[in-house]
Motif scaffolding. Structure first.
Motif, PDB file in Angstrom:
ATOM      1  N   GLU A 127      68.553-105.695 -36.182  1.00 30.00           N
ATOM      2  CA  GLU A 127      68.018-106.622 -35.174  1.00 30.00           C
ATOM      3  C   GLU A 127      68.112-108.069 -35.679  1.00 30.00           C
ATOM      4  O   GLU A 127      68.482-108.986 -34.925  1.00 30.00           O
ATOM      5  CB  GLU A 127      66.561-106.280 -34.859  1.00 30.00           C
ATOM      6  N   TYR A 128      67.785-108.274 -36.950  1.00 27.41           N
ATOM      7  CA  TYR A 128      67.850-109.621 -37.508  1.00 27.41           C
ATOM      8  C   TYR A 128      69.295-110.134 -37.537  1.00 27.41           C
ATOM      9  O   TYR A 128      69.574-111.275 -37.143  1.00 27.41           O
ATOM     10  CB  TYR A 128      67.268-109.649 -38.919  1.00 27.41           C
ATOM     11  N   SER A 131      70.408-111.233 -34.280  1.00 23.95           N
ATOM     12  CA  SER A 131      69.865-112.542 -33.892  1.00 23.95           C
ATOM     13  C   SER A 131      70.688-113.674 -34.499  1.00 23.95           C
ATOM     14  O   SER A 131      70.899-114.708 -33.860  1.00 23.95           O
ATOM     15  CB  SER A 131      68.397-112.658 -34.308  1.00 23.95           C
ATOM     16  N   SER A 134      73.975-113.826 -32.486  1.00 26.62           N
ATOM     17  CA  SER A 134      73.808-114.401 -31.149  1.00 26.62           C
ATOM     18  C   SER A 134      73.595-115.910 -31.201  1.00 26.62           C
ATOM     19  O   SER A 134      73.883-116.618 -30.240  1.00 26.62           O
ATOM     20  CB  SER A 134      72.650-113.723 -30.415  1.00 26.62           C
ATOM     21  N   LEU A 135      73.095-116.418 -32.338  1.00 32.24           N
ATOM     22  CA  LEU A 135      72.927-117.856 -32.513  1.00 32.24           C
ATOM     23  C   LEU A 135      74.227-118.537 -32.928  1.00 32.24           C
ATOM     24  O   LEU A 135      74.363-119.748 -32.770  1.00 32.24           O
ATOM     25  CB  LEU A 135      71.867-118.143 -33.579  1.00 32.24           C
ATOM     26  N   ILE A 164      73.079-108.061 -27.105  1.00 34.77           N
ATOM     27  CA  ILE A 164      73.460-109.469 -27.253  1.00 34.77           C
ATOM     28  C   ILE A 164      74.612-109.876 -26.342  1.00 34.77           C
ATOM     29  O   ILE A 164      74.931-111.063 -26.244  1.00 34.77           O
ATOM     30  CB  ILE A 164      73.847-109.798 -28.711  1.00 34.77           C
ATOM     31  N   MET A 205      66.440-120.658 -36.179  1.00 37.02           N
ATOM     32  CA  MET A 205      65.428-119.606 -36.249  1.00 37.02           C
ATOM     33  C   MET A 205      64.140-120.135 -36.864  1.00 37.02           C
ATOM     34  O   MET A 205      63.048-119.789 -36.452  1.00 37.02           O
ATOM     35  CB  MET A 205      65.956-118.419 -37.048  1.00 37.02           C
TER      36      MET A 205
END
Length: 209
Positions: A127-128, A131, A134-135, A164, A205
């Protein structure tokens, strides 16, 4: 939290707090306040410090990324403990994530027995990493995404992709956001995150929390 104020400096509270850490590892629960209280007690009573328990606390904190729980925990751990084998291994894992060395992270995680004891650890890290992707990216190779997520099953990879974006042949098209539209970005031939992309992702983040 399960910690009472009167327990905060009571060494007799240590066994219960250690047992709570083991419970968190086995059932997927999480108690940051309790874990920080345990680390503080270890500071006051260093002879009672258990590096294996501290390593488990750090693994649970690592699962909360991009929250700063891991950093909070490390502030309470003396250098002599961070240099001991189980704790050092987890700190190394954190460094791999921080520098986006994801394939190396998975290799070292597989060699760390403690990660296998922590329920949901792999999924939390996936999950991290998603993220970060996706950034950073608008498009990347599906095969490369599978490598950095350490997901070899195609069905499982498709389910993560759906979080994502979507598949487009051999590519993954990442949902557009304010972050990843700042610069059109595609995974290049080096298959590594560039430093400017990494810095932007980490700053984004950090500012989000």
């Amino acid at each position: 939290s399960s910690v009472r104020m009167e327990d905060s400096l009571d060494p007799q509270a240590i066994p219960a707090l250690e047992a709570a850490v083991q419970k968190q590892c086995s059932d997927g629960s999480y108690d940051l306040d309790g874990n920080l209280a345990l680390l503080k007690l270890y500071q006051f009573f260093p002879e009672k410090a258990n590096p294996a328990v501290i390593a488990r606390v750090l693994l649970k904190a690592l699962m909360q990324l991009p929250e700063t729980d891991f950093l909070l925990c490390t502030y309470l751990i003396p250098d002599r403990i961070t240099s001991e084998a189980p704790v050092l291994a987890v700190c190394d894992l954190s460094n791999r994530l921080e520098t986006c060395a994801f394939q190396q992270f998975w290799e070292e995680s597989a060699a760390c027995d403690l990660t296998k004891e922590v329920k949901g650890f792999d999924d939390a890290i996936v999950e991290y990493i998603l993220s970060v992707v996706s950034l950073t990216y608008q498009k990347l190779d599906a095969s490369y995404l599978g490598e950095i997520l350490n997901v070899k099953d195609q069905g499982a990879l498709d389910r993560w992709v759906a979080k994502i974006g979507k598949k487009d042949g051999a590519k993954v098209l990442v949902n557009l956001t304010d972050d990843n539209q700042a610069k059109v970005t595609e995974a290049d031939d080096s298959r590594e995150l560039r430093l400017d992309q990494l810095s932007k992702a980490i700053r984004s983040m950090a500012h989000a929390f």
